[in-house]
Design a protein around this motif. Structure first.
Motif, PDB file in Angstrom:
ATOM      1  N   GLY A   1       0.757  -0.958   0.254  1.00  7.47           N
ATOM      2  CA  GLY A   1      -0.297  -0.368   0.095  1.00  7.47           C
ATOM      3  C   GLY A   1       0.896   0.837  -0.215  1.00  7.47           C
TER       4      GLY A   1
ATOM      5  N   LEU B   1      -9.465  -3.459   0.148  1.00  3.15           N
ATOM      6  CA  LEU B   1      -8.623  -2.425  -0.207  1.00  3.15           C
ATOM      7  C   LEU B   1      -8.328  -2.704  -1.288  1.00  3.15           C
ATOM      8  CD1 LEU B   1      -6.659  -0.414   0.357  1.00  3.15           C
ATOM      9  CD2 LEU B   1      -4.812  -1.771   1.998  1.00  3.15           C
TER      10      LEU B   1
ATOM     11  N   THR C   1      -5.632  -0.050  -3.565  1.00  2.00           N
ATOM     12  CA  THR C   1      -4.485   1.001  -3.924  1.00  2.00           C
ATOM     13  C   THR C   1      -3.734   1.329  -5.051  1.00  2.00           C
ATOM     14  OG1 THR C   1      -3.817   2.334  -1.826  1.00  2.00           O
ATOM     15  CG2 THR C   1      -3.449   0.424  -1.803  1.00  2.00           C
TER      16      THR C   1
ATOM     17  N   ARG D   1      -2.394   9.345  -4.430  1.00  5.01           N
ATOM     18  CA  ARG D   1      -2.924   7.684  -4.933  1.00  5.01           C
ATOM     19  C   ARG D   1      -4.643   7.845  -4.900  1.00  5.01           C
ATOM     20  NH1 ARG D   1      -0.755   2.974  -2.478  1.00  5.01           N
ATOM     21  NH2 ARG D   1       1.404   3.963  -2.598  1.00  5.01           N
TER      22      ARG D   1
ATOM     23  N   THR E   1      -7.226   5.086  -3.656  1.00  5.34           N
ATOM     24  CA  THR E   1      -7.477   3.923  -2.857  1.00  5.34           C
ATOM     25  C   THR E   1      -9.422   3.656  -2.850  1.00  5.34           C
ATOM     26  OG1 THR E   1      -5.930   4.708  -1.769  1.00  5.34           O
ATOM     27  CG2 THR E   1      -7.446   2.562  -0.943  1.00  5.34           C
TER      28      THR E   1
END
Length: 252
Positions: free
Chosen positions: A126, A205, A207, A214, A216
């Motif tokens: 991540g 999740l 991402t 970023r 996500t």
């Protein structure tokens, strides 16, 4: 498996022979992978067992344009590095934040040796440091407005540190340099009771790093960060497939 196809998947069209071991090439490969392949735990949501078989990982990430968790992306990336001539190995790390991975699952990261220096390399954690970090240098680097550095620990291990905006320097994860093989973690999800218990509660999740930020996706929300700007908006369960397609180029 074709090395050229792995490189194309991460946006590199160069001949493999031009990517021989060097710090600059390693840095380029790591950044390219992070910008192209999302960290995603969709298979928890699909109730599908993860595989650490390199052929299945190649099919999932390269052929089917998916992302993966650490056991998948770092396994594929270390394979790529070795095929390009790098001295690289897998290592285990203990992550402090267990929100998206259970306590029974050690984080898989990599070490690459160039000359007389060992570098921590991680393409599947991540939001994280985006460049290789030498273990024996007190270097501070910044990724996504967060500072990172490696510090030695008293027990002979190392810690990847990040500078929290209010709490100061904190441990992202702690690791030792002992090399691991696929056999060390191929049964990590085989404990059916642990796997079911965790996968039933693991939040979604997905991402992906951008050059200047970023994006996500969590269970019902998208967070888009670009430099110092941040936008957050909710989504419905019915819109997840559309969001995955439009924002992450993942077809489900």
């Amino acid at each position: 498996m074709e090395i050229e196809k792995i490189l194309k998947r991460i946006g590199i069209d160069d001949e493999p022979s031009s990517l021989k071991p060097s710090y600059e090439n390693l840095k380029r490969l790591q950044e390219a992978y992070i910008l192209s392949v999302p960290y995603e735990n969709l298979d928890f949501i699909f109730k599908k067992e993860f595989s650490v078989n390199i052929l299945k990982i190649y099919e999932k990430i390269v052929c089917n344009n998916r992302g993966g968790i650490c056991y998948e992306s770092n396994t594929l990336f270390v394979y790529l590095l070795k095929q390009l001539g790098y001295d690289a190995k897998m290592i285990f790390a203990k992550v402090m934040d267990l929100t998206y991975i259970g306590a029974d699952y050690p984080h898989l990261a990599l070490l690459a040796t160039i000359g007389d220096k060992e570098y921590l390399v991680d393409v599947a954690n991540g939001q994280n440091v985006r460049v290789p970090l030498a273990l024996d240098e007190d270097t501070i680097v910044e990724s996504e407005n967060v500072q990172y550095q490696i510090k030695p620990c008293a027990n002979g291990e190392y810690a990847l540190m990040f500078n929290h905006k209010t709490k100061g320097w904190q441990i992202r994860y702690q690791f030792c340099t002992k090399g691991k093989t696929v056999s060390d973690f191929e049964t990590v999800f085989k404990d059916e009771d642990n796997y079911k218990q965790f996968s039933n509660h693991a939040p979604l999740l997905v991402t992906k790093a951008l050059r200047d930020g970023r994006i996500t996706l969590t269970d019902d929300m998208i967070t888009y960060k670009k430099q110092n700007d941040k936008k957050v908006w909710g989504i419905s369960l019915e819109n997840r497939a559309e969001v995955l397609r439009d924002y992450f180029n993942i077809q489900v």
